[in-house]
Scaffold this active site. Structure first.
Site, PDB file in Angstrom:
ATOM      1  N   SER A  55       0.856  -1.181   0.000  1.00 18.83           N
ATOM      2  CA  SER A  55       0.000   0.000   0.000  1.00 18.83           C
ATOM      3  C   SER A  55       0.892   1.231   0.000  1.00 18.83           C
ATOM      4  O   SER A  55       2.075   1.155   0.357  1.00 18.83           O
ATOM      5  CB  SER A  55      -0.885   0.005   1.254  1.00 18.83           C
ATOM      6  N   TYR A  76      -2.508  -0.848  10.388  1.00 21.07           N
ATOM      7  CA  TYR A  76      -2.415  -1.087   8.949  1.00 21.07           C
ATOM      8  C   TYR A  76      -1.069  -0.601   8.407  1.00 21.07           C
ATOM      9  O   TYR A  76      -0.384  -1.317   7.664  1.00 21.07           O
ATOM     10  CB  TYR A  76      -3.570  -0.376   8.247  1.00 21.07           C
TER      11      TYR A  76
END
Length: 261
Positions: free
Chosen positions: A145, A158
């Protein structure tokens, strides 16, 4: 299209929806043999299988939880048993759930780390083990990501999982490059996927996100799938240990660097 991907055996975790499904369909278009891992929605997985087959590929579905070692071992072994080998392992399964850090429970932290990071490690390990034992110049692709490099409020678990993935991927790439095994990350930015559907249905939130993307629009899953096909192909034969960002330039936008949330 990449002609060398025809008949390649590709395992995709979390392959029944979102980015995983888009990649499964793209490899179907490349006439590959696709192993679709799914967590609990068999109907969704069967729909993805049908879509891969309609695109020109072969497909099977395998239920499994990537946080469980035995499930990941079974996934890889099933791919080998059904299709005879393994060429590409795509560790795509992931979760996110924004929470203020001071309210984040240990269970919540562990769920994200176990799914995003440990799951990718297990998939990478099992694939690389097979590649090494069979002298295969295989390919591992991990779904990272933009948050592997950019901090973001409410996403401490995350961001930590993706930052860890960056170091894991680079370490594996360095360790196994002498054997011709390539390991890379894909770093998507904002994407039109089911996980973001509610957020981007709000015109205000959508416009706010788009304002941080130099290319001016939310990415399509097919654009990430195209990156995966490239990295899996011989056209990327000299590429290893990188994160290829598919983010419309988002990581280069100045205000994004400040961690707008």
């Amino acid at each position: 299209m990449y002609t060398d991907l025809k008949d390649k055996v590709v395992v995709i975790t979390g392959g029944s929806t979102g980015l995983g499904r888009a990649m499964a369909v793209r490899f179907g278009q490349e006439e590959a043999k696709v192993v679709i891992n799914y967590y609990n929605n068999e109907e969704e997985a069967l729909d993805a299988k049908k879509e891969v087959e309609e695109a020109g590929g072969q497909a099977i579905i395998v239920q499994g939880d990537v946080t469980k070692e035995e499930d990941v071992v079974n996934l890889v072994q099933t791919a080998i048993k059904e299709f005879g080998t393994l060429d590409v392992m795509i560790n795509n399964a992931g979760v996110e759930n924004p929470v203020p850090s001071h309210e984040l429970s240990l269970d919540n932290w562990n769920k994200v780390i176990d799914t995003n990071l440990t799951g990718a490690f297990l998939g990478s390990r099992e694939a690389i083990k097979y590649f090494v034992e069979n002298d295969i110049k295989g390919n591992v692709i991990n779904m990272s990501s933009v948050h592997e490099m950019i901090p973001w409020p409410l996403f401490v678990h995350y961001a930590a999982s993706k930052g860890g993935m960056k170091q894991m991927t680079e370490t594996l790439a360095l360790e196994y490059a002498p054997k011709g095994i390539r390991v890379n990350n894909i770093g998507p930015g904002a994407m039109n996927t089911p996980i973001n559907a509610e957020k981007f249905a709000d015109p205000v939130q959508r416009a706010d996100v788009e304002s941080m993307i130099p290319m001016g629009y939310i990415g399509k899953p097919e654009e990430v799938a195209a990156v995966a096909a490239f990295l899996a192909s011989s056209q990327a034969s000299y590429v290893t240990g990188i994160t290829l960002f598919a983010d419309g330039g988002m990581t280069k936008y100045p205000s994004f660097q400040t961690g707008r949330g």
